[in-house]
Design a protein around this motif. Structure first.
Motif, PDB file in Angstrom:
ATOM      1  N   GLN A  12       2.971 -19.449  34.915  1.00  0.00           N
ATOM      2  CA  GLN A  12       3.471 -18.812  36.129  1.00  0.00           C
ATOM      3  C   GLN A  12       2.518 -17.728  36.616  1.00  0.00           C
ATOM      4  O   GLN A  12       2.269 -17.602  37.819  1.00  0.00           O
ATOM      5  N   ILE A  13       1.977 -16.953  35.699  1.00  0.00           N
ATOM      6  CA  ILE A  13       1.012 -15.911  36.068  1.00  0.00           C
ATOM      7  C   ILE A  13      -0.226 -16.547  36.689  1.00  0.00           C
ATOM      8  O   ILE A  13      -0.755 -16.058  37.699  1.00  0.00           O
ATOM      9  N   LEU A  14      -0.680 -17.656  36.113  1.00  0.00           N
ATOM     10  CA  LEU A  14      -1.889 -18.309  36.616  1.00  0.00           C
ATOM     11  C   LEU A  14      -1.695 -18.927  37.988  1.00  0.00           C
ATOM     12  O   LEU A  14      -2.661 -19.091  38.735  1.00  0.00           O
ATOM     13  N   LYS A  15      -0.457 -19.252  38.346  1.00  0.00           N
ATOM     14  CA  LYS A  15      -0.207 -19.769  39.695  1.00  0.00           C
ATOM     15  C   LYS A  15      -0.523 -18.720  40.744  1.00  0.00           C
ATOM     16  O   LYS A  15      -1.037 -19.029  41.817  1.00  0.00           O
ATOM     17  N   SER A  16      -0.239 -17.473  40.445  1.00  0.00           N
ATOM     18  CA  SER A  16      -0.496 -16.410  41.418  1.00  0.00           C
ATOM     19  C   SER A  16      -1.859 -15.751  41.222  1.00  0.00           C
ATOM     20  O   SER A  16      -2.393 -15.150  42.141  1.00  0.00           O
ATOM     21  N   VAL A  23      -5.303 -14.040  30.566  1.00  0.00           N
ATOM     22  CA  VAL A  23      -4.175 -14.970  30.533  1.00  0.00           C
ATOM     23  C   VAL A  23      -4.659 -16.370  30.151  1.00  0.00           C
ATOM     24  O   VAL A  23      -4.011 -17.070  29.371  1.00  0.00           O
ATOM     25  N   LEU A  24      -5.807 -16.785  30.690  1.00  0.00           N
ATOM     26  CA  LEU A  24      -6.367 -18.083  30.326  1.00  0.00           C
ATOM     27  C   LEU A  24      -6.659 -18.148  28.826  1.00  0.00           C
ATOM     28  O   LEU A  24      -6.332 -19.132  28.165  1.00  0.00           O
ATOM     29  N   ASN A  25      -7.249 -17.098  28.314  1.00  0.00           N
ATOM     30  CA  ASN A  25      -7.550 -17.058  26.880  1.00  0.00           C
ATOM     31  C   ASN A  25      -6.263 -17.089  26.052  1.00  0.00           C
ATOM     32  O   ASN A  25      -6.180 -17.816  25.057  1.00  0.00           O
ATOM     33  N   ASP A  26      -5.274 -16.311  26.454  1.00  0.00           N
ATOM     34  CA  ASP A  26      -4.006 -16.289  25.717  1.00  0.00           C
ATOM     35  C   ASP A  26      -3.302 -17.645  25.785  1.00  0.00           C
ATOM     36  O   ASP A  26      -2.694 -18.084  24.806  1.00  0.00           O
ATOM     37  N   LEU A  27      -3.387 -18.307  26.930  1.00  0.00           N
ATOM     38  CA  LEU A  27      -2.789 -19.641  27.073  1.00  0.00           C
ATOM     39  C   LEU A  27      -3.477 -20.623  26.125  1.00  0.00           C
ATOM     40  O   LEU A  27      -2.818 -21.445  25.486  1.00  0.00           O
ATOM     41  N   MET A  28      -4.793 -20.514  26.010  1.00  0.00           N
ATOM     42  CA  MET A  28      -5.520 -21.375  25.096  1.00  0.00           C
ATOM     43  C   MET A  28      -5.060 -21.135  23.653  1.00  0.00           C
ATOM     44  O   MET A  28      -4.869 -22.081  22.885  1.00  0.00           O
ATOM     45  N   VAL A  29      -4.831 -19.881  23.285  1.00  0.00           N
ATOM     46  CA  VAL A  29      -4.351 -19.557  21.945  1.00  0.00           C
ATOM     47  C   VAL A  29      -2.960 -20.151  21.723  1.00  0.00           C
ATOM     48  O   VAL A  29      -2.668 -20.688  20.644  1.00  0.00           O
TER      49      VAL A  29
END
Length: 79
Positions: A12-16, A23-29
């Motif tokens: 959701q954060i990446l949509k905005s 956030v990209l790094n945390d999503l990868m984790v």
């Protein structure tokens, strides 16, 4: 539970704000912890486009994909 909620929140954060490196790094984790290494590799592409050095991450995820592939026998994994 917790990792799935984190995944949803990060998406959701990446949509905005799609250029958020943290956030990209945390999503990868999160994907890594969920053992979804193919999705984790998909996150590497935007990180690389943002100038993050991801060569070690690519190798790590490729290794994890091979190690967890149940279709490969041990000799193929070693190869």
């Amino acid at each position: 539970g917790f990792l799935e909620r984190a995944q949803t929140t990060f998406l959701q954060i990446l949509k905005s704000n799609p250029r958020n490196k943290k956030v990209l790094n945390d999503l990868m984790v999160v994907y890594e912890r969920l053992q979804d290494y193919k999705k984790a590799k998909e996150v590497i592409e935007p990180l690389e486009a943002l100038g993050v050095d991801v060569e070690d991450l690519k190798l790590f995820l490729d290794l994890k994909i091979v190690l967890t592939d149940s279709q490969l026998v041990h000799a193929q994994k070693v190869e």
